[in-house]
Scaffold this motif. Structure first.
Motif, PDB file in Angstrom:
ATOM      1  N   GLU A  49       0.820  -1.215   0.000  1.00 47.34           N
ATOM      2  CA  GLU A  49       0.000   0.000   0.000  1.00 47.34           C
ATOM      3  C   GLU A  49       0.852   1.262   0.000  1.00 47.34           C
ATOM      4  N   ALA A  50       1.962   1.247   0.742  1.00 49.18           N
ATOM      5  CA  ALA A  50       2.812   2.429   0.849  1.00 49.18           C
ATOM      6  C   ALA A  50       3.934   2.441  -0.192  1.00 49.18           C
ATOM      7  N   LYS A  51       3.946   1.427  -1.071  1.00 44.68           N
ATOM      8  CA  LYS A  51       4.968   1.326  -2.115  1.00 44.68           C
ATOM      9  C   LYS A  51       6.371   1.415  -1.509  1.00 44.68           C
ATOM     10  N   CYS A  52       6.592   0.616  -0.477  1.00 42.98           N
ATOM     11  CA  CYS A  52       7.875   0.639   0.227  1.00 42.98           C
ATOM     12  C   CYS A  52       9.000   0.155  -0.685  1.00 42.98           C
ATOM     13  N   PRO A  53      10.123   0.858  -0.729  1.00 46.17           N
ATOM     14  CA  PRO A  53      11.235   0.451  -1.583  1.00 46.17           C
ATOM     15  C   PRO A  53      11.936  -0.828  -1.119  1.00 46.17           C
ATOM     16  N   ASN A  54      11.634  -1.275   0.098  1.00 45.55           N
ATOM     17  CA  ASN A  54      12.242  -2.498   0.609  1.00 45.55           C
ATOM     18  C   ASN A  54      11.412  -3.746   0.316  1.00 45.55           C
ATOM     19  N   ILE A  55      10.343  -3.597  -0.456  1.00 50.25           N
ATOM     20  CA  ILE A  55       9.379  -4.680  -0.618  1.00 50.25           C
ATOM     21  C   ILE A  55       9.998  -5.960  -1.169  1.00 50.25           C
ATOM     22  N   SER A  56      10.861  -5.852  -2.163  1.00 45.66           N
ATOM     23  CA  SER A  56      11.476  -7.052  -2.740  1.00 45.66           C
ATOM     24  C   SER A  56      12.332  -7.777  -1.718  1.00 45.66           C
ATOM     25  N   GLU A  57      13.134  -7.018  -0.994  1.00 43.70           N
ATOM     26  CA  GLU A  57      14.024  -7.607   0.003  1.00 43.70           C
ATOM     27  C   GLU A  57      13.235  -8.297   1.101  1.00 43.70           C
ATOM     28  N   CYS A  58      12.224  -7.613   1.625  1.00 43.15           N
ATOM     29  CA  CYS A  58      11.442  -8.178   2.728  1.00 43.15           C
ATOM     30  C   CYS A  58      10.609  -9.379   2.277  1.00 43.15           C
ATOM     31  N   ARG A 284      13.037   1.963   7.495  1.00 42.06           N
ATOM     32  CA  ARG A 284      11.626   2.233   7.705  1.00 42.06           C
ATOM     33  C   ARG A 284      11.225   1.632   9.048  1.00 42.06           C
ATOM     34  N   SER A 285      10.095   2.046   9.581  1.00 45.06           N
ATOM     35  CA  SER A 285       9.720   1.634  10.930  1.00 45.06           C
ATOM     36  C   SER A 285       9.622   0.126  11.104  1.00 45.06           C
ATOM     37  N   SER A 286       9.232  -0.601  10.051  1.00 42.22           N
ATOM     38  CA  SER A 286       9.072  -2.047  10.169  1.00 42.22           C
ATOM     39  C   SER A 286      10.188  -2.827   9.492  1.00 42.22           C
ATOM     40  N   TYR A 287      11.150  -2.151   8.914  1.00 40.10           N
ATOM     41  CA  TYR A 287      12.242  -2.814   8.206  1.00 40.10           C
ATOM     42  C   TYR A 287      13.181  -3.502   9.197  1.00 40.10           C
ATOM     43  N   LEU A 288      13.441  -4.810   8.974  1.00 40.03           N
ATOM     44  CA  LEU A 288      14.296  -5.598   9.865  1.00 40.03           C
ATOM     45  C   LEU A 288      13.838  -5.463  11.321  1.00 40.03           C
ATOM     46  N   ALA A 289      12.519  -5.513  11.506  1.00 36.78           N
ATOM     47  CA  ALA A 289      11.942  -5.260  12.828  1.00 36.78           C
ATOM     48  C   ALA A 289      12.426  -6.241  13.888  1.00 36.78           C
ATOM     49  N   HIS A 290      12.736  -7.475  13.487  1.00 41.18           N
ATOM     50  CA  HIS A 290      13.162  -8.481  14.453  1.00 41.18           C
ATOM     51  C   HIS A 290      14.512  -8.142  15.086  1.00 41.18           C
ATOM     52  N   GLU A 291      15.293  -7.261  14.450  1.00 41.08           N
ATOM     53  CA  GLU A 291      16.629  -6.963  14.958  1.00 41.08           C
ATOM     54  C   GLU A 291      16.615  -6.147  16.246  1.00 41.08           C
ATOM     55  N   TYR A 292      15.548  -5.424  16.508  1.00 42.03           N
ATOM     56  CA  TYR A 292      15.504  -4.570  17.695  1.00 42.03           C
ATOM     57  C   TYR A 292      15.586  -5.404  18.970  1.00 42.03           C
ATOM     58  N   LEU A 293      14.731  -6.410  19.080  1.00 42.46           N
ATOM     59  CA  LEU A 293      14.766  -7.258  20.265  1.00 42.46           C
ATOM     60  C   LEU A 293      15.978  -8.174  20.249  1.00 42.46           C
ATOM     61  N   GLY A 294      16.386  -8.621  19.068  1.00 44.80           N
ATOM     62  CA  GLY A 294      17.550  -9.490  18.962  1.00 44.80           C
ATOM     63  C   GLY A 294      18.798  -8.799  19.455  1.00 44.80           C
ATOM     64  N   HIS A 295      18.924  -7.529  19.130  1.00 40.05           N
ATOM     65  CA  HIS A 295      20.077  -6.754  19.574  1.00 40.05           C
ATOM     66  C   HIS A 295      20.067  -6.602  21.090  1.00 40.05           C
TER      67      HIS A 295
END
Length: 304
Positions: A49-58, A284-295
């Motif tokens: 919906e937001a045409k995020c540039p990370n879409i392919s990677e994610c 972006r706010s949700s990009y690699l979101a799992h890394e926050y708690l992992g760190h």
């Protein structure tokens, strides 16, 4: 919701994006995720919906941020590509649809967000609660992060998402106070209040997160003041990324911030007290979101 693509400067002179902002989208890498979304029917992702540039990677990594409560927003922010209008009724079937997708993809970390739903008495908080609880009950190995609108700072709505079991609750501050004209029907003070009350109502057990866009004309001094304001309300996780306008009808890009400045913002924020910061042109706010708690877990192990 944060949303980004490219535009022209104030004088409408066309200019090319710098090398560090020429990320290519690979449609083939998105096929599996998009096929699944069509299969379950009716699901939306903020990635699309937001045409995020990370879409392919994610999508290629089977990471997605699910957009619940439809894909129509009741606000018309001038930086966001999500459609504006009269939303449809709350679809209770999406609860099972999201969980089914999570299980089929084997996702261990999921982000749930929504457009602003000012038409609903609780702003949609009950649906956040139901979707999150369903995922946690049927996929106990999965952690959920929720990225919420401001719910008009209603405490009963904030308490509802706190009680959902989400490990992180995000609410995006988006920009510095002087640029808040781009956020229709929102206020800087209200967003700070939301982050503050999440910590207080959650008895400091909830991890809070926010995101900032740069390139709108903000100064470093303004950014540093926002960092201070966020730390004052207990926010520990921060994302900083380049604003890219969805089209010429949106707020204009005033500057393509260099990678060195993103690194400087990251170091400043960490030195000031944030626990984890993603700061890069494509963050972006949700990009690699799992890394926050992992760190954070890694830091705890080092302390032991």
């Amino acid at each position: 919701m944060t949303s980004f693509t490219s535009s022209a400067p104030k004088k409408e002179v066309k200019f090319r994006k710098p090398e560090w902002l020429r990320k290519k989208i690979n449609p083939s890498a998105q096929k599996e995720m998009e096929s699944l979304l069509k299969e379950v029917g009716g699901l939306h992702t903020i990635c699309q919906e937001a045409k995020c540039p990370n879409i392919s990677e994610c999508f290629s990594k089977k990471n997605a941020t699910f957009l619940i409560l439809g894909n129509i927003c009741t606000r018309r922010c001038t930086y966001c590509n999500v459609k504006t209008g009269l939303p449809t009724e709350v679809n209770l079937e999406e609860i099972e649809q999201v969980t089914k997708s999570v299980i089929q993809l084997g996702l261990k970390f999921v982000v749930i967000t929504s457009p602003a739903r000012d038409d609903l008495p609780d702003g949609g908080a009950s649906q956040f609660y139901r979707v999150t609880r369903d995922i946690l009950e049927k996929s106990p190995g999965t952690q959920v992060e929720v990225l919420i609108p401001d719910f008009k700072a209603k405490e009963e709505s904030l308490q509802k998402v706190i009680d959902s079991g989400a490990v992180i609750i995000g609410h995006n501050i988006e920009t510095v106070p002087s640029m808040y004209k781009i956020r229709r029907n929102a206020s800087y003070e209200r967003s700070l209040q939301v982050l503050k009350r999440l910590k207080e109502l959650g008895q400091n057990k909830i991890k809070t997160k926010t995101a900032l866009m740069v390139g709108l004309g903000e100064t470093e001094e303004e950014m540093i003041q926002v960092f201070k304001d966020l730390l004052d309300v207990g926010c520990e996780f921060l994302s900083i990324g380049q604003y890219l306008a969805p089209s010429g009808d949106y707020a204009k890009v005033k500057e393509f911030v260099r990678p060195e400045q993103f690194e400087r913002y990251k170091q400043l924020a960490l030195d000031m007290g944030f626990k984890f910061v993603h700061s890069s042109p494509y963050a972006r706010s949700s990009y690699l979101a799992h890394e926050y708690l992992g760190h954070e877990s890694a830091n705890k192990e080092l302390e032991i």
